[in-house]
Design a protein around this motif. Structure first.
Motif, PDB file in Angstrom:
ATOM      1  N   HIS A  63       0.843  -1.209   0.000  1.00  0.00           N
ATOM      2  CA  HIS A  63       0.000   0.000   0.000  1.00  0.00           C
ATOM      3  C   HIS A  63       0.874   1.253   0.000  1.00  0.00           C
ATOM      4  CE1 HIS A  63      -3.642   2.328   0.850  1.00  0.00           C
ATOM      5  NE2 HIS A  63      -2.888   3.033   1.692  1.00  0.00           N
ATOM      6  N   LYS A  81       2.390   1.711  -3.456  1.00  0.00           N
ATOM      7  CA  LYS A  81       1.452   2.042  -4.522  1.00  0.00           C
ATOM      8  C   LYS A  81       0.937   3.471  -4.426  1.00  0.00           C
ATOM      9  CE  LYS A  81      -1.099  -1.962  -4.113  1.00  0.00           C
ATOM     10  NZ  LYS A  81      -2.288  -2.777  -4.329  1.00  0.00           N
ATOM     11  N   TYR A  82       0.719   3.938  -3.213  1.00  0.00           N
ATOM     12  CA  TYR A  82       0.079   5.236  -3.017  1.00  0.00           C
ATOM     13  C   TYR A  82       1.033   6.208  -2.336  1.00  0.00           C
ATOM     14  CZ  TYR A  82      -3.957   2.268  -3.818  1.00  0.00           C
ATOM     15  OH  TYR A  82      -4.825   1.358  -4.350  1.00  0.00           O
ATOM     16  N   GLU A  83       0.885   7.467  -2.689  1.00  0.00           N
ATOM     17  CA  GLU A  83       1.674   8.518  -2.048  1.00  0.00           C
ATOM     18  C   GLU A  83       1.176   8.721  -0.619  1.00  0.00           C
ATOM     19  OE1 GLU A  83       4.352  10.142  -3.232  1.00  0.00           O
ATOM     20  OE2 GLU A  83       4.210   8.804  -4.970  1.00  0.00           O
ATOM     21  N   LYS A  84       2.036   9.286   0.193  1.00  0.00           N
ATOM     22  CA  LYS A  84       1.694   9.541   1.595  1.00  0.00           C
ATOM     23  C   LYS A  84       0.555  10.572   1.648  1.00  0.00           C
ATOM     24  CE  LYS A  84       3.845  10.949   5.917  1.00  0.00           C
ATOM     25  NZ  LYS A  84       5.101  11.313   6.562  1.00  0.00           N
ATOM     26  N   PRO A  85      -0.557  10.196   2.294  1.00  0.00           N
ATOM     27  CA  PRO A  85      -1.669  11.155   2.388  1.00  0.00           C
ATOM     28  C   PRO A  85      -1.326  12.269   3.382  1.00  0.00           C
ATOM     29  CG  PRO A  85      -2.229   9.111   3.493  1.00  0.00           C
ATOM     30  CD  PRO A  85      -0.883   8.918   2.885  1.00  0.00           C
ATOM     31  N   ARG A 124      -7.088   6.874   6.770  1.00  0.00           N
ATOM     32  CA  ARG A 124      -6.290   6.651   5.580  1.00  0.00           C
ATOM     33  C   ARG A 124      -4.805   6.907   5.872  1.00  0.00           C
ATOM     34  NH1 ARG A 124      -8.216  10.391   1.688  1.00  0.00           N
ATOM     35  NH2 ARG A 124     -10.197   9.385   2.036  1.00  0.00           N
ATOM     36  N   TRP A 164      -1.818   4.077   5.896  1.00  0.00           N
ATOM     37  CA  TRP A 164      -0.620   4.240   5.076  1.00  0.00           C
ATOM     38  C   TRP A 164       0.640   4.217   5.944  1.00  0.00           C
ATOM     39  CZ3 TRP A 164       3.670   7.164   4.693  1.00  0.00           C
ATOM     40  CH2 TRP A 164       4.395   7.056   3.507  1.00  0.00           C
ATOM     41  N   LYS A 184       9.269   3.426  -0.178  1.00  0.00           N
ATOM     42  CA  LYS A 184       9.521   3.795  -1.571  1.00  0.00           C
ATOM     43  C   LYS A 184      10.876   4.485  -1.711  1.00  0.00           C
ATOM     44  CE  LYS A 184       6.468   5.260  -5.140  1.00  0.00           C
ATOM     45  NZ  LYS A 184       5.261   5.999  -5.473  1.00  0.00           N
TER      46      LYS A 184
END
Length: 195
Positions: free
Chosen positions: A5, A8-12, A27, A31, A61
């Motif tokens: 996760h 795949k996704y940028e840090k919110p 969220r 993360w 990442k």
């Protein structure tokens, strides 16, 4: 648990505005947790010497990007190929692990699009065996049938068992000869528990 996760996704964004908005907070926490677990897992799988060369990173990442900068893929490919070509079985016993390691090295070359053929790997394995396997190698080379790596593994394990039994017989014979004093040696007979 979705460990990738954080990859795949940028840090919110973390919202600490005091509002009662749970969705962005959940969220962010999800993360953050997955990032921490991913980072720990990656670091655990890397040897200590390499780990020390990588700068401290906040995200998994960033850590993987730092790893990529440290290593040139073609250097890794060259070192894997070198190890595959120079690896040798060092003792009778452990031939299964030796062949599995060689097969693993060959499979690592797939990611570099340099996977050796099955027959080439079989020849590399045969060349890496000890001198005690010479009769076995000659037997393989005189047959018209070519083996796959799995078949070679099975045959090598059988040959290893045969070699181990012959070594044990030789050791037992030497003990008996020594116990009888053959050869002019003056030694006391071995106890029954030692024979």
């Amino acid at each position: 648990m979705d460990l990738d996760h954080a990859l795949k996704y940028e840090k919110p964004l973390r919202l600490d505005d005091g509002l009662d908005n749970k969705k962005p907070k959940e969220r962010y926490e999800l993360w953050e947790r997955n990032n921490r677990l991913s980072l720990l897992l990656i670091q655990q799988k890397i040897t200590r010497s390499i780990r020390g060369a990588i700068p401290k990173c906040e995200t998994a990442k960033e850590y993987l990007e730092a790893l990529d900068k440290q290593f040139n893929p073609m250097e890794m490919c060259g070192s894997i190929m070198l190890e595959l070509c120079v690896i040798r079985l060092i003792s009778i016993g452990g031939v299964r692990q030796h062949i599995i390691k060689m097969r693993d090295l060959a499979s690592q070359l797939k990611s570099f699009e340099m996977e050796p053929t099955e027959q080439f790997l079989v020849q590399l394995i045969l060349n890496s065996l000890l001198a005690q396997y010479e009769a076995f190698k000659v037997s393989y080379n005189t047959h018209n049938e070519k083996w796959l790596v799995d078949e070679l593994l099975f045959m090598c394990v059988q040959e290893e068992s045969r070699l181990l039994i012959s070594v044990l017989k030789e050791v037992s014979l030497m003990r008996i000869l020594l116990a009888c004093g053959i050869g002019g040696w003056d030694i006391s007979p071995l106890k029954e528990s030692e024979v």
